[in-house]
Write a protein that holds these residues in place. Sequence first.
Motif, PDB file in Angstrom:
ATOM      1  N   ALA A  14       0.819  -1.219   0.000  1.00 31.62           N
ATOM      2  CA  ALA A  14       0.000   0.000   0.000  1.00 31.62           C
ATOM      3  C   ALA A  14       0.846   1.260   0.000  1.00 31.62           C
ATOM      4  CB  ALA A  14      -0.930   0.004   1.212  1.00 31.62           C
ATOM      5  N   LEU A  57      -6.618   0.330   6.845  1.00 26.89           N
ATOM      6  CA  LEU A  57      -5.991   0.754   5.597  1.00 26.89           C
ATOM      7  C   LEU A  57      -6.968   1.568   4.747  1.00 26.89           C
ATOM      8  CD1 LEU A  57      -4.014  -2.482   4.612  1.00 26.89           C
ATOM      9  CD2 LEU A  57      -3.062  -0.337   5.491  1.00 26.89           C
ATOM     10  N   VAL A  88      -6.476   3.871   1.457  1.00 26.56           N
ATOM     11  CA  VAL A  88      -5.980   2.838   0.551  1.00 26.56           C
ATOM     12  C   VAL A  88      -7.151   2.249  -0.234  1.00 26.56           C
ATOM     13  CG1 VAL A  88      -4.822   0.598   0.400  1.00 26.56           C
ATOM     14  CG2 VAL A  88      -4.036   2.313   2.071  1.00 26.56           C
ATOM     15  N   VAL A 133      -4.986  -4.535  -3.764  1.00 26.86           N
ATOM     16  CA  VAL A 133      -4.578  -3.206  -3.312  1.00 26.86           C
ATOM     17  C   VAL A 133      -4.156  -2.398  -4.522  1.00 26.86           C
ATOM     18  CG1 VAL A 133      -2.915  -1.898  -1.931  1.00 26.86           C
ATOM     19  CG2 VAL A 133      -3.820  -4.058  -1.062  1.00 26.86           C
ATOM     20  N   ALA A 154      -2.431   0.747  -5.097  1.00 28.05           N
ATOM     21  CA  ALA A 154      -1.633   1.585  -4.209  1.00 28.05           C
ATOM     22  C   ALA A 154      -1.210   2.892  -4.862  1.00 28.05           C
ATOM     23  CB  ALA A 154      -0.395   0.817  -3.767  1.00 28.05           C
ATOM     24  N   VAL A 203       0.595   6.249   1.057  1.00 27.60           N
ATOM     25  CA  VAL A 203      -0.288   6.448   2.205  1.00 27.60           C
ATOM     26  C   VAL A 203       0.106   7.746   2.883  1.00 27.60           C
ATOM     27  CG1 VAL A 203      -1.115   5.509   4.385  1.00 27.60           C
ATOM     28  CG2 VAL A 203      -0.515   3.945   2.515  1.00 27.60           C
TER      29      VAL A 203
END
Length: 412
Positions: A92, A118, A123, A138, A140, A143
């Motif tokens: 992530a 998350l 995310v 995920v 991504a 973050v």
Amino acid sequence: MTLVEIPGSKSVTARGLFLAAAAHGTTTLGRPLHSDDTEGFAEGLVKLGYRVDRQPGAWTIEGRPSGPGVAEADVFCRDGATTARFLPALAAAGTGTFHFDASGQMRRRPLGPLTDALQELGVDLTFHGEPGHHPLTVRANGVKGGELTLDAGLSSQFLTALLLLGPLTAEGLRITVTDLVSVPYVEITLEMMRRFGVDVRREGKTFVVPPTPYQACEYPVEPDASTASYFLAAAAVTGRTVTIPGLGSDALQGDVRFADVLREMGAHVELTPDSVTVAGPSDGLRGITVNMRDISDTVPTLAAIAPFASGPVRIEDVYNTRIKECDRLDACEENLRAMGIEVATGRDWIEIQPGPPTGALVKCRRDHRIAMAFSVTGLLVDGVTLDDPECVKKTFPGFHQALAELRANWGV
């Protein structure tokens, strides 16, 4: 006295792989655990574009603080809970589309508190089956970080995954925990993060993780304390003596405290900074009531030797053992009953009455800890066999050989 060499810690190896992958520079993990779980974690990193050189006795990992080195990957996490929970968090922090799946056993184990967190951090995460479980994707794009409230009452790995992620975020994380099980595993995480250059501050129930870059290092992996429990228990229940080198009062792992449980039952325990020795009492073990919330991976070990105690053995506050590789309280109850032992269980406890076990086929439920624990029972009971002896490869492929060598050395 018998010396038993225990392979490297699964928990330390998994955390070391994450930290090395996320760090600036090249890290060498000394004496890592070679098992199905850790090999699966390492292969997951390779799928994500990290360079991992696995040589006997040392694994070298080239860090990528910016995240995975590929734009897309399919990662199969096998049975490994650390792989299944840590790698989506690592991915992530990068950029790309990453698909994760796991075995049927691991698909049943929960991810919800972690994946909820998350998603709260922004995310983009999609489930392809039951929400809060594998398989998932995920997408991504880094973050940002921020504040979270987390329930880690089912598994400390939810908190560990977020702690490990924190330094990779733009602003860091503040994680307030409402419930937490297996606290010593979190302490392992915090100490290892310090070794890789990141100090986490604790403010009551809140963990403050700065966006400080990880730095590579040389990291020796200590022996696995959960695995050591089977050999310590074997000494305690047979009246023999065993020493585990490399694992003592300076160990990171909380499961070394299993030796204290054996001491309460009458075993003689000697703990030095880098070794633990257990000698079984000549007059047998005593019954005990013990809270094992913080060392719950050793619950099957104690359950497997409990019938040999002079009084009842009651283990409390271990609900999280019901959502491990299998429902371990239920598995212990089933196998002990098959051996003719009187057992009672509740939501988070098991009580085992003393009595002479008889031989039986142990139903392992594909759980390495059930297989290894009841192998210790078999040291004193003829006719104990396992329906799935190979499941020990998850954490200790050489377990049966090591136990056979111990049996031969002791003549039991």
